[in-house]
Design a protein around this motif. Sequence first.
Motif, PDB file in Angstrom:
ATOM      1  N   UNK A 236      15.794  37.950  19.546  1.00  0.00           N
ATOM      2  CA  UNK A 236      17.191  38.110  19.957  1.00  0.00           C
ATOM      3  C   UNK A 236      17.814  36.780  20.364  1.00  0.00           C
ATOM      4  N   UNK A 237      17.020  35.927  21.009  1.00  0.00           N
ATOM      5  CA  UNK A 237      17.522  34.598  21.380  1.00  0.00           C
ATOM      6  C   UNK A 237      17.887  33.800  20.127  1.00  0.00           C
ATOM      7  N   UNK A 238      17.025  33.853  19.114  1.00  0.00           N
ATOM      8  CA  UNK A 238      17.322  33.138  17.855  1.00  0.00           C
ATOM      9  C   UNK A 238      18.629  33.653  17.239  1.00  0.00           C
ATOM     10  N   UNK A 239      18.819  34.966  17.235  1.00  0.00           N
ATOM     11  CA  UNK A 239      20.032  35.550  16.647  1.00  0.00           C
ATOM     12  C   UNK A 239      21.284  35.101  17.401  1.00  0.00           C
ATOM     13  N   UNK A 240      21.210  35.076  18.720  1.00  0.00           N
ATOM     14  CA  UNK A 240      22.370  34.665  19.518  1.00  0.00           C
ATOM     15  C   UNK A 240      22.607  33.164  19.381  1.00  0.00           C
ATOM     16  N   UNK A 241      21.543  32.362  19.371  1.00  0.00           N
ATOM     17  CA  UNK A 241      21.710  30.925  19.256  1.00  0.00           C
ATOM     18  C   UNK A 241      22.329  30.514  17.916  1.00  0.00           C
ATOM     19  N   UNK A 242      22.142  31.319  16.886  1.00  0.00           N
ATOM     20  CA  UNK A 242      22.795  31.034  15.600  1.00  0.00           C
ATOM     21  C   UNK A 242      24.310  31.142  15.729  1.00  0.00           C
ATOM     22  N   UNK A 243      24.774  31.995  16.612  1.00  0.00           N
ATOM     23  CA  UNK A 243      26.215  32.216  16.783  1.00  0.00           C
ATOM     24  C   UNK A 243      26.794  31.433  17.957  1.00  0.00           C
ATOM     25  N   UNK A 244      25.930  30.929  18.830  1.00  0.00           N
ATOM     26  CA  UNK A 244      26.381  30.166  20.007  1.00  0.00           C
ATOM     27  C   UNK A 244      25.635  28.830  20.024  1.00  0.00           C
ATOM     28  N   UNK A 245      26.074  27.891  19.193  1.00  0.00           N
ATOM     29  CA  UNK A 245      25.374  26.606  19.125  1.00  0.00           C
ATOM     30  C   UNK A 245      25.418  25.892  20.472  1.00  0.00           C
ATOM     31  N   UNK A 246      24.321  25.255  20.806  1.00  0.00           N
ATOM     32  CA  UNK A 246      24.286  24.465  22.028  1.00  0.00           C
ATOM     33  C   UNK A 246      23.772  25.198  23.254  1.00  0.00           C
ATOM     34  N   UNK A 247      23.749  26.522  23.231  1.00  0.00           N
ATOM     35  CA  UNK A 247      23.219  27.235  24.389  1.00  0.00           C
ATOM     36  C   UNK A 247      21.698  27.117  24.387  1.00  0.00           C
ATOM     37  N   UNK A 248      21.139  26.861  25.549  1.00  0.00           N
ATOM     38  CA  UNK A 248      19.678  26.754  25.683  1.00  0.00           C
ATOM     39  C   UNK A 248      19.144  28.102  26.157  1.00  0.00           C
ATOM     40  N   UNK A 249      18.212  28.665  25.387  1.00  0.00           N
ATOM     41  CA  UNK A 249      17.571  29.926  25.766  1.00  0.00           C
ATOM     42  C   UNK A 249      16.063  29.724  25.715  1.00  0.00           C
ATOM     43  N   UNK A 250      15.402  29.964  26.843  1.00  0.00           N
ATOM     44  CA  UNK A 250      13.950  29.860  26.932  1.00  0.00           C
ATOM     45  C   UNK A 250      13.380  31.229  27.257  1.00  0.00           C
TER      46      UNK A 250
END
Length: 187
Positions: free
Chosen positions: A85-99
């Motif tokens: 889910x983090x990968x899917x969101x990061x594709x649409x929100x560039x620059x957000x850091x999710x660990x």
Amino acid sequence: MTRIIAGAAGSTTLRVPKSGTRPTSDRVREALFSSLEARGLVDDAAVADLYAGTGALGLEAASRGAVEVVLVDRASGAAEACRANARAVQQRVPGVRVDVHPQPALGFLRATVRTFDLVFIDPPYDVTEHEIAEVLEALVPRLTPGAVVVVERSKRSPEPTWPAGLEPFSKRSYGETVAWEAVAPSV
């Protein structure tokens, strides 16, 4: 179907583990985030989603302007769903850091040096009040001044035992769900 409701990743479908996860409903998330955004608590925030499950709360924050999100869940299926889910969101929100941290919330808090502006604690209903109290106690030193903590539980659960360093200020009911909010004092 669990999805991101609004923001840059709005309508992104989230993967849900086969068992052991009770995702926060769209209705509850929308109400929570409307309140949080109205108070300016999401934009540019560092967010922790403890007992993350799907990561829906933390990733909703990422979609709405948080800059850093930490998803913590000890269940391997939940951690795997959080990563996807983090990968899917990061594709649409560039620059957000999710660990994603596949470990117990208490262990994470005792080991990390990171601090957070907004924290979601939405454990499975069978998590004891004692464990929640321990997590809240360990969380206090990891909060920035004025940070907000949201604890989501069944309406049959008692109010969390708030440690020194957290002042409760809100309780909202949404059907079977209750969300308590507390704030860390500002310096």
